[in-house]
Scaffold this motif. Structure first.
Motif, short mmCIF file in Angstrom:
data_model
loop_
_atom_site.label_atom_id
_atom_site.label_comp_id
_atom_site.label_asym_id
_atom_site.label_seq_id
_atom_site.Cartn_x
_atom_site.Cartn_y
_atom_site.Cartn_z
N TYR A 81 0.72 -1.24 0.18
CA TYR A 81 0.12 -0.08 0.07
C TYR A 81 0.80 1.34 0.21
O TYR A 81 0.94 2.10 0.91
N ASP A 135 -1.75 -5.34 9.62
CA ASP A 135 -2.70 -4.60 10.23
C ASP A 135 -2.57 -4.77 11.62
O ASP A 135 -2.65 -5.94 12.16
N PRO A 187 -9.18 -7.68 9.55
CA PRO A 187 -9.91 -7.34 8.36
C PRO A 187 -11.15 -8.45 8.10
O PRO A 187 -10.75 -9.65 8.52
N ALA A 216 -13.12 -11.57 3.37
CA ALA A 216 -13.22 -11.36 1.98
C ALA A 216 -12.04 -10.22 1.72
O ALA A 216 -11.30 -9.98 0.82
N GLU A 217 -11.94 -9.39 2.81
CA GLU A 217 -11.02 -8.25 2.58
C GLU A 217 -9.49 -8.91 2.39
O GLU A 217 -8.56 -8.51 1.83
N GLN A 275 -9.04 -10.34 -0.74
CA GLN A 275 -8.77 -9.41 -1.65
C GLN A 275 -7.38 -8.77 -1.80
O GLN A 275 -6.84 -8.22 -2.93
N ARG A 276 -6.78 -8.30 -0.41
CA ARG A 276 -5.46 -7.84 -0.42
C ARG A 276 -4.36 -8.85 -0.88
O ARG A 276 -3.49 -8.24 -1.66
N SER A 290 -4.66 -8.73 -4.66
CA SER A 290 -4.10 -7.74 -5.30
C SER A 290 -2.65 -7.70 -5.43
O SER A 290 -2.11 -7.38 -6.24
#
Length: 252
Positions: free
Chosen positions: A119, A145, A150, A153-154, A157-158, A161
């Motif tokens: 990020y 984190d 999270p 699904a998050e 997703q990370r 990505s």
């Protein structure tokens, strides 16, 4: 067939999760002094946390230290990581300085793998990935984190990505506030393991999450971080405790 990434003499993504040990010295003398006990403990990989190193922002000092560490480690695989303050690291850098440091690591030709935080500016992340691959350096792309876990699904997703950005291995570390959070991380790991084309590393941090550091072979995490001396994240387990636990949980 699960995806496998070869890093020096390691195959990451198959069999028992490999074990990484951090070096967090502030000076070259401290860094080199850590090598002997670490080699005696026989980890699979060493992570040099250069955000602890006093000379990290001077290219010549960093590269000279890296080459001396590389020589001292012998055949041990080396992962080099600058962890930014926002993701649990020791030092705050601007984005431009972060990418300069990472580029200096690559041009120093001493590391087998480079941690790249996902990020930051997307174009700069992709450019650094391309530079690493041109230098035959493995990219472990990461996100940490330290406040929460999270949703499943998050997390998936990370990780997804990261693979889309060119990561050879995608890494996600989260902080649990409950047992349910640990189960969320493990479920996300299992889902990502089944859907992604590259190996993954995941962990739930702190004492609550220690079980995630032991269960990688079952759920799909290919690397676990242990300690020989100082820890670099909450919940890391001493290597001489972690290795027999991983062997006990080994799948037939």
């Amino acid at each position: 067939m699960q995806p496998v990434v070869n890093c020096r003499n390691l195959s990451l993504g198959m069999g028992r999760p490999k074990i990484a040990v951090p070096i967090t010295g502030k000076t070259l003398a401290e860094i080199l002094a850590a090598v002997k006990p670490i080699k005696a403990a026989q980890p699979d990989l060493v992570e040099w946390r250069i955000d602890y190193f006093d000379g990290v922002t001077d290219a010549e000092t960093l590269q000279a230290a890296g080459r001396k560490l590389r020589a001292a480690l012998g055949d041990l695989a080396l992962l080099t990581t600058f962890r930014t303050k926002g993701e649990g690291g020791e030092r705050t850098l601007s984005d431009s300085d972060y990418f300069k440091v990472c580029a200096n690591v690559l041009t120093g030709h001493f590391t087998d793998a480079l941690d790249i935080e996902r990020y930051h500016a997307e174009a700069a992340v992709k450019q650094l990935v391309a530079q690493a691959h041109a230098a035959n350096v493995i990219v472990i792309m990461s996100n940490h984190d330290f406040d929460k876990t999270p949703a499943q699904a998050e997390i998936v997703q990370r990780l997804t990505s990261m693979v889309a950005f060119g990561a050879d291995i995608a890494k996600m570390a989260v902080m649990p506030q409950s047992v349910a959070d640990v189960l969320t991380l493990l479920a996300a790991t299992n889902e990502a393991r089944q859907s992604l084309s590259q190996p993954i590393i995941t962990m739930s941090m702190g004492d609550l999450g220690k079980v995630s550091r032991l269960a990688g072979e079952v759920f799909g995490s290919c690397l676990s971080f242990a300690t020989v001396g100082a820890a670099s994240a909450p919940g890391q387990i001493a290597l001489d405790h972690l290795r027999p636990a991983l062997e006990t949980l080994k799948l037939k």
